[in-house]
Structure formats: C-alpha cells, structure tokens
Design an enzyme around this catalytic site. Sequence first.
Site, short mmCIF file in Angstrom:
data_model
loop_
_atom_site.label_atom_id
_atom_site.label_comp_id
_atom_site.label_asym_id
_atom_site.label_seq_id
_atom_site.Cartn_x
_atom_site.Cartn_y
_atom_site.Cartn_z
N ASP A 82 0.87 -1.19 0.00
CA ASP A 82 0.00 0.00 0.00
C ASP A 82 0.91 1.24 0.00
OD1 ASP A 82 -3.07 0.73 1.80
OD2 ASP A 82 -1.89 2.01 0.46
N HIS B 127 -10.53 -0.72 5.28
CA HIS B 127 -10.13 -0.30 6.63
C HIS B 127 -10.67 1.08 7.00
CE1 HIS B 127 -7.45 1.57 3.81
NE2 HIS B 127 -7.08 2.41 4.74
N ASP B 128 -11.30 1.75 6.02
CA ASP B 128 -11.87 3.08 6.28
C ASP B 128 -13.39 3.04 6.42
OD1 ASP B 128 -9.68 4.64 3.84
OD2 ASP B 128 -9.41 4.37 5.99
N GLU C 233 -6.71 4.28 -5.25
CA GLU C 233 -7.87 4.75 -4.49
C GLU C 233 -8.27 6.09 -5.06
OE1 GLU C 233 -7.15 6.30 -0.63
OE2 GLU C 233 -9.11 5.75 0.14
N ASP D 174 -2.64 4.91 -2.51
CA ASP D 174 -3.48 5.72 -1.61
C ASP D 174 -3.82 7.07 -2.25
OD1 ASP D 174 -4.40 5.88 1.24
OD2 ASP D 174 -3.16 7.68 1.22
O1 TEU Z 1 -8.13 7.37 2.63
C1 TEU Z 1 -8.48 8.53 1.89
C2 TEU Z 1 -9.73 9.08 2.40
O2 TEU Z 1 -10.18 10.05 1.88
C3 TEU Z 1 -10.38 8.42 3.54
O3 TEU Z 1 -9.61 8.78 4.69
C4 TEU Z 1 -11.78 8.91 3.70
O4 TEU Z 1 -11.85 10.25 3.35
C5 TEU Z 1 -12.18 8.85 5.13
O5 TEU Z 1 -11.78 7.62 5.61
C6 TEU Z 1 -13.66 9.02 5.22
O6 TEU Z 1 -14.30 7.87 4.80
C7 TEU Z 1 -6.78 6.98 2.47
C8 TEU Z 1 -6.54 5.79 3.39
O7 TEU Z 1 -7.37 4.71 2.98
C9 TEU Z 1 -6.87 6.24 4.79
O8 TEU Z 1 -6.79 5.16 5.71
C10 TEU Z 1 -5.88 7.33 5.17
O9 TEU Z 1 -6.25 7.84 6.44
C11 TEU Z 1 -5.93 8.48 4.16
O10 TEU Z 1 -5.92 8.05 2.81
C12 TEU Z 1 -4.69 9.35 4.32
O11 TEU Z 1 -3.57 8.61 3.89
#
Ligand code: TEU
Length: 545
Positions: free
Chosen positions: A102, A319-320, A245, A203
């Site tokens: 990642d 994971h988000d 992403e 990411d």
């Molecule tokens: O996530 C991008 C992102 O925009 C998400 O954080 C989303 O906005 C938020 O979770 C609301 O749903 C990526 C990664 O997947 C995330 O874990 C990181 O925190 C973020 O980028 C920063 O690197």
Amino acid sequence: MNEGKKTDWWKNAVIYQIYPRSFKDSNGDGIGDLNGIIQKLDYLENLGIDAVWLSPVFKSPQDDNGYDISDYQDIDPIFGNLDDMERLIQEAKKHNIRIIMDLVLNHSSDEHRWFIEAKKSKDNPYHNYYIWRDGEEGVLPNNMKAGFGGSAWEWVPELKQYYFHQFSVKQPDLNWENPKVREELYTMINWWIDKGVGGFRLDVIDQIAKEPDKNIKENGPRLHEFIKEMSSKTFQRGDIVTVGEAWGATPEIARMFSNPDGSELSMVFQFEHIILDRQEGKEKWDLAPLSFIKLKKVLSYWQQELFQRGWNSLFWDNHDLPRVVSYWGNDTEYRVQSAKMLAVLLHGMQGTPYIYQGEELGMTNAAYEIEDYRDIETLNMYKERKGAGYSESDIMDSIHAISRDNARTPMQWDSSANAGFTHGKPWIKVNPNYKKINAADQIDNPDSIFTCYKTLIALRKKYNIFVDGQFELLLPDDNTFFAYKRQNQNEKLYVICNFYDETAICKLDKDWEKMELLYCNYKEISKDKINIYKPYEARVYYCHI
Ligand code: TEU
Ligand code: CA
C-alpha cells in the site's frame, strides 16, 4: 511471479485486504505483525484468494496508523523488519499468494527525512519536495480544509510559510510538480518490484495532482500525465497489479486509469456506491437512508461503463469503512444470510473482488465508548462536534455507524481470549461478539459465511462468465430484488438477491428448473414456489446458450 511479460492475472483473481495492525499478533505486544500474517497463510490459501493487499507496514510514527510514512524502504518495528517482509513475500508465493503493498505517494510523514530537511530553510534542496506558501501567521492562504478536520495549511514560524496537508498536520503533501520527487518515488517503487511484490494499492492517487491555490484537491490537470509517467517507469516492468484509491473517480476517469492498453493502472477503487447514504454536501457522519434503487443504478452503471473499456474493483468494505453486514445487511437476526447475500451480489459482477479481513466471517460493527476509539479521524470529529455543540448521543450514533474503527477491531480467529488475535493487551478492544463470530467456528462449517466466500471464489475460477460476461440489470425498479444477468457467447448467469428481511416473490419468469443452480444461501428452495425468496435469499443460476 514477477517474471517478464504482463498478464491480466488479476482479472480472475480475488484480493484480500489485511490491516496488519489488527490481523494477527505473533509477539504479544497487542499489535498485529508480519510474522502473524505468515502464520495465517494456510488460512488465506484455504479461502482461495490470490493476492493480499497489505495496508502500510513501512516506518511511520503511526499518526494515521501507517498512512504517514517516514521511510518507504524500511518496515516499522511494530510490524517486524525487512527480513520478515521478504520472508512474507516468499512464504506467500509458496501458498500461490502475491503480496500487494500500500503506497502512500500523495503525502509523507512530517518525520520523513525529506520533510525534516525541507523545514530547515527555503533554499534547502528538499524544501520544494513539499508545497509551501509565504504568508503571515493567522492569515491562511485559502480556506481549503484537511481531511481530518481544520485547515489544510499549517504555519511554520521559522520560515514564515505555510505547508499544505490534505490529511493530518503530520501528513504534508508531496509536491508532484517537482520531478525530483517523482524520480525518488519511482526509484523506491522499482526497489519493491525487484523484491518480488505482486503489486501496489495507491493511496488517494487522484490527489497527487492538485491546485491548492484554486481549491482543487484531486483530479488536477496533470494527473494522468503523472500516472502514465509512473506506470511507464515502474509498473509496466513487472507482472503486477495496481489499484488506485480514487474517491473522485467517475466512470470516464476510471476508464483512463484502467485503460486496457496498460498505460496507467489495472483498476481503481471508486466510491460512488459507498457515499450513497451520505447527506448531499454534508460530512460522512451525516447519514441518510440508503436508496436501494440508486444502489442498483450506480453499480450497474459502473458495470456497463467499464465493460471492455476498463476494469472494475468490487468491494463493500475496507479499513476506512464500516462493516457492510451492519451497514447495509442485517447484523442481528439475519446476519449470516445477509452477509452471504451481499457476497453473492458483489462476486457475481464483472471486476476484481476485494475481501476485507473479517468480511468473510460476517464480522460486525462495534459500538464502543469514546475512550475505546483509536482512529485520528474519529477522535478529531468527536472533539470538533463536541465543541460545536452536537449532543453526545448524536455524535456517538454517527461514530457507531461509520467510524473507521468499526473495520479495525482485531480479527476474530477463535473463542479464546482476545479472539486468538493476541496474548497481550490488544491495541484496540476486541468486538465482544467474538465468541459467536470467529474463523475457527466457520472454516469447516459447510453453512458458514467463510464457506460461502470460498465457494464463490472457486466458482469464479471455474466459470469464465464471471470474468467476461456482459452485465445487464434486471428488475431495475423493483424495491426488493437486486437481480442481474451476465452473458457471453455461450453462457448465461443469473444472480438474484432479495436485499431485505421479508419473504418476497421474484417477478422474473425464466425456466429456472432447466438451469444449474450454482449457489443458494439457503439449504432448500421450495420447488413448487420457485419464485418465492426467503429473507436475504440469494441464488446464482447458470446455463449454456
Ligand atoms: O483514505 C483517503 C480518504 O479520503 C479516507 O480517509 C476517507 O476520506 C475517510 O476515511 C472518510 O471515509 C486513504 C486511506 O485509505 C486512509 O486510511 C488514510 O487515512 C488516508 O488516505 C490518508 O492517507
Ligand atoms: Ca505484534
């Protein structure tokens, strides 16, 4: 697996996402690690997946659980070391599993040596690895907001400048306009390709090209120029998969990213279906009921728009995101049936399916007290909304529904202490329902959610139509059934899902008895009433043309 010519292996692959911190702890410090993952390769091979996407394990102060990288070519000690990483790549290969890293290329940690140098002076050679604006304290360059609350601009008094950060203050955006930054990142990517990784998840890849002065945070004018350059200098060297992403992707943009000519990436994660239950123009915490008709329309549109012109990723969880069985399924009376229905619905579509750790077990959201949460985004929201006068119950309702920590509770391996995740104190509380929901209870159970996923993965390998069949939505205006057809020259597949908790009659009239029933999430189907579907009943029918 990285030998020479590029194949499209990922078109009939299923990819499993591991959030290492929560997957399996091998040394009792309460944090998952690389050796823990090695211990579970047999489990993953048994499930039948082809590749593992590892959330970041690079050196990091862990401000955003590793999405703030301070050394792209070293492993953070909480996860292990480079030898462990190389061993994981090799051991995974023996289990026919590729490892996908990642990569966070939009920003680094503020503890990366580049940023430490950059902050020393305006004429430091690394200064313009980041995005700076001259200014006065208290007079922000503009009103751009950071993803985790507050301004996207952070004041550095010694330099009388602001730096730009789209996420936390400790995640300064890298300046992709600077060719030196790009070259450093490409060198690092090739270093990982040479170590034999099977690919990369990229990411917030659509945010690397931005125009902060114009309030443009993603899909800037040079984005696809950068992606093409990176692809030609790195990804195209090996037989690897790349998935970006892209929260801001439309099908047109996704067709550029996943152009079959291989000039950019293999595919992107798009989120149009995920944000369907958010109030228009509000924050993610302000939820609205899901429109089922819109969900069918959006997912079908993406299937049609990328058919033979790009490639879809297929996912509910990561994971988000909150756990889909709690979010759009039913995590009480019909947890098992609805989890299976959601799996069937997704895995019958065209694209590469992604399974997020625990999704194959029907793991659920966890409604904790605020002191049990760890996620920077959740904790910042709590502080901000408390300060803005929101009630505790409204704030906690939003957090219980959609906090990222719903996905980050430890993997539930068995009914022993801490669900078999750790012998130490877990970094985040284990969901108390682990005695009821765990892998040990499901692996050998023919009726388990695990076995449902294992069956779907095997079907995808056996029948080409899952990969190449054209998608057509059926019953588009039906408020209960999500039904679609896949068709190629000589095969047809029908996927019919009752999306809700009531028994219902499916209005599709076909010679179902003449077709092969590849899968049903109930033991028996009433023959004489073949169109009656029980709550969350899902079926996959197959026939030769
Ligand atoms: O996530 C991008 C992102 O925009 C998400 O954080 C989303 O906005 C938020 O979770 C609301 O749903 C990526 C990664 O997947 C995330 O874990 C990181 O925190 C973020 O980028 C920063 O690197
Ligand atoms: Ca550990």
